[in-house]
Design an enzyme around this catalytic site. Structure first.
Site, PDB file in Angstrom:
ATOM      1  N   CYS A   1     -23.472  -7.370 -18.190  1.00 47.35           N
ATOM      2  CA  CYS A   1     -22.104  -7.522 -17.738  1.00 47.35           C
ATOM      3  C   CYS A   1     -21.051  -6.596 -18.061  1.00 47.35           C
ATOM      4  CB  CYS A   1     -21.455  -8.847 -17.831  1.00 47.35           C
ATOM      5  SG  CYS A   1     -22.409 -10.230 -17.080  1.00 47.35           S
TER       6      CYS A   1
ATOM      7  N   CYS B   1     -26.248 -12.934 -20.484  1.00 42.67           N
ATOM      8  CA  CYS B   1     -25.845 -14.103 -20.053  1.00 42.67           C
ATOM      9  C   CYS B   1     -26.798 -14.487 -18.944  1.00 42.67           C
ATOM     10  CB  CYS B   1     -24.473 -14.029 -19.839  1.00 42.67           C
ATOM     11  SG  CYS B   1     -24.044 -13.246 -18.378  1.00 42.67           S
TER      12      CYS B   1
ATOM     13  N   CYS C   1     -18.795 -12.384 -19.630  1.00 41.14           N
ATOM     14  CA  CYS C   1     -20.240 -12.491 -20.205  1.00 41.14           C
ATOM     15  C   CYS C   1     -20.169 -13.428 -21.566  1.00 41.14           C
ATOM     16  CB  CYS C   1     -20.534 -11.206 -20.498  1.00 41.14           C
ATOM     17  SG  CYS C   1     -22.405 -11.129 -20.987  1.00 41.14           S
TER      18      CYS C   1
ATOM     19  N   CYS D   1     -27.784 -10.122 -16.083  1.00 43.67           N
ATOM     20  CA  CYS D   1     -27.279  -9.586 -17.287  1.00 43.67           C
ATOM     21  C   CYS D   1     -28.331 -10.036 -18.302  1.00 43.67           C
ATOM     22  CB  CYS D   1     -26.043 -10.273 -17.654  1.00 43.67           C
ATOM     23  SG  CYS D   1     -25.472 -10.040 -19.207  1.00 43.67           S
TER      24      CYS D   1
ATOM     25  N   GLY E   1       0.812  -1.339   0.001  1.00 46.77           N
ATOM     26  CA  GLY E   1       0.053  -0.157  -0.046  1.00 46.77           C
ATOM     27  C   GLY E   1       0.684   1.311   0.061  1.00 46.77           C
TER      28      GLY E   1
HETATM   29 ZN   LIG Z   1     -23.395 -11.111 -18.915  1.00 47.57          ZN
END
Ligand SMILES: [Zn+2]
Ligand SMILES: [Zn+2]
Lengths: 276, 305
Positions: free
Chosen positions: B280, B258, B286, B255, B39
């Protein structure tokens, strides 16, 4: 009584500083400016003790160096010379020799400061409650509800109406801004509170309420305080002991009643006489 | 150029890719430091690249300093492999680094450079993710002075950042930060995790893959090493939340292509019908789901209004 702060030989010179600075400045010469090198001797050889729960006054006109004392204690300024010991529970800190991280820790957790100008003590871009939250978030409080509760407590203690909590202090009156500053300074329950001309420029009635509030805090929380002021009335009302400063030197110190009733130093006599 | 430095032809591979060896060494050294101090914003000598700063030159320099022959490189922008930015970057790297191959497949990739997203497919320990960072310091919103910010980072003092979250809750009843959510790494440094959505922040926590961040303009690199704690800043009683993609009835949107109900969704408006469409953001995820299950849901509408 337990000592909380011990300051010895504190000096602050702005400028190059020469061996003659001390001799060429002070009440005797009625100046802070060294005529040899033009340095400004803000304070020279200041020693004082502060005890738990006590309010100590530092009185002087503008240019007397009175603010420099609290600014060095709060690490806003670096002293040229001198030592300061802070006694906290069983710990003891040498303020000017500990590292910067330790200094910031003390500043954030163990000291509170209320400035004459609210701009220095408050962030106007966030709410009044946010100003207090910021200080609480420096310690280990990460619970939103608890933070709000504590901020509300502090604001109500300093008589800031709860409905103003989420507003920017930029919208507040001067008196209320000072009360938010005091609430913020008290957030971490510091044993030492520094107040630098906190009532200057406020209406007398507003001043009176803030002075009452300061006395209440001392009574209820036992906070030790150093009150810097040019105002004899403030010194008389708040403090038990007082230091009188002129041209960066202590010209008189003692119990406030004695200093005001029977001043020994010519300058203090003049100050008291002009205030009557 | 120093003649003695010229390499015999058969060792030409020593000088691989776009960056010279000196530049690569310098960036790798910075990366090693960044990985050792999770970090921590490690300075590096950011080079001029043949594209404008702000187009991922920080990420690109990291990629170019760790890429090698045989590498399978994936570049995504806003979750898509085929956006202009992603294609430009990938082509540039393919052109200057002979022997590497580009891929859109998250699972096949060994090195992934990304802007705005962490892929949906969980990353493995043999993969490295490089994120492009426009602004490296999360404290810049509360403190203009860099030296003061450094002190605050050093002391782990994030009270002013937390105060900003406090103010958010006061004003909006919730933390409104949608991207670049300040995240504490390994219990100390808080990073700006680049413009990934909140949805992707938990993916950094105990990640199998090494995650490297590069800010070209600000000349900083930092890292979330594998299996490292990454905790978004929040309050005990107002915990961090990811986007939940719920519709008006509280149902998780899926989605439209998909049917995934666990991915980060992009919203678009179908002009003709005025419908809100969701699909997506991770195009590879996807497409893979589609090719596995068949385009059963293509054209299916969801949402409404
Ligand atoms: Zn998708
Ligand atoms: Zn001098």
């Amino acid at each position: 009584m337990k000592k909380i702060l011990e300051i010895r030989g504190l000096s602050k010179v702005h400028g190059h500083k020469c061996p003659l600075c001390c001799d060429f400045t002070g009440p005797k010469h009625d100046t802070n400016i060294c005529r040899h090198c033009n340095s400004i001797v803000a304070i020279h050889d200041i020693s004082l003790d502060l005890y738990e729960g006590e309010i100590l006054g530092i009185m002087g006109e503008s240019g007397s160096g009175k603010s420099s004392i609290v600014k060095t204690i709060f690490f806003d300024e670096i002293p040229t010379d001198g030592d300061a010991l802070f006694f906290d529970n069983n710990e003891q800190y040498s303020l000017f020799t500990i590292n910067a991280a330790r200094q910031r820790w003390l500043r954030n957790h163990r000291f509170g400061m209320v400035y004459q100008s609210p701009h220095l003590g408050l962030n106007f871009s966030i709410s009044a409650g946010g100003n207090i939250a910021e200080r609480l978030l420096m310690s280990d409080l990460f619970h939103y509800g608890d933070i709000r509760k504590r901020a509300l407590e502090l604001l109500s203690r300093t008589e800031v109406p709860s409905e103003r909590m989420d507003q920017s202090p930029g919208k507040f009156s001067g008196g209320m801004q000072q009360r938010v500053q005091i609430a913020k300074a008290l957030a971490t329950r510091p044993p030492l509170l520094l107040l630098d001309e906190v009532t200057s420029g406020l209406d007398l009635s507003v001043q009176a309420r803030i002075l009452d509030l300061i006395l209440e805090i001392q009574r209820d929380l036992g906070t030790a305080m150093i009150v810097v002021t040019h105002d004899l009335g403030v010194v008389r009302l708040l403090t038990g002991r007082t230091i009188v400063l002129k041209n960066g030197r202590i010209v008189e110190h003692g119990l406030t009643d004695q200093v005001l009733e029977d001043p020994q130093d010519a300058y203090t006599q003049q100050l008291v006489a002009s205030a009557l | 150029m120093n003649k003695n430095y010229l390499l015999p032809l058969d060792e030409a591979a020593y000088n691989f890719g776009f960056l010279d060896e000196y530049a690569k060494k310098e960036i790798r050294r910075a990366l090693l430091k960044a990985i050792s101090i999770p970090g921590y914003q490690t300075p590096f000598a950011s080079r001029e690249m043949p594209m404008g700063k702000g187009f991922g030159t920080g990420g690109l320099q990291i990629t170019l300093s760790i890429i090698g022959v045989g590498e399978k490189l994936k570049v995504i922008d806003q979750g898509a492999d085929d956006s202009v930015n992603a294609v430009n970057l990938r082509q540039f790297i393919e052109m200057t680094c002979p022997g590497i191959s580009g891929t859109e497949d998250t699972e096949r990739a060994s090195l992934i450079q990304s802007r705005h997203r962490i892929p949906e497919t969980p990353l493995r320990k043999d993969q490295v993710l490089v994120l492009q960072v426009p602004y490296s310091d999360p404290l810049v919103v509360v403190e203009p002075s860099e030296s003061k910010r450094k002190t605050m980072h050093g002391e782990g003092d994030y009270s002013r950042l937390l105060t900003k979250l406090y103010e958010d809750i006061v004003k909006y009843d919730e933390i409104t930060i949608s991207h670049r959510y300040p995240t504490r790494i390994n219990g100390h440094y808080v990073i700006d995790p680049s413009p990934i959505p909140r949805f992707d922040v938990p993916k950094m926590h105990m990640s199998n893959a090494l995650i490297l961040f590069g800010a070209g303009r600000e000349k900083k690199v930092y890292a979330v090493p594998p299996y490292t704690d990454a905790t978004p800043l929040a309050f005990d009683d107002v915990p961090f939340r990811i986007e939940d993609f719920r519709d008006e009835n509280g149902k998780r949107r899926v989605c439209r292509r998909c049917g995934a109900d666990n991915s980060f969704l992009e919203e678009s408006i179908n002009d003709a019908a005025g419908l809100k469409l969701h699909q997506c953001s991770d195009s590879n995820y996807c497409n893979r789901r589609l090719s596995l299950s068949g385009p059963a849901r293509i054209g299916a509408e969801e949402g409404g209004i």
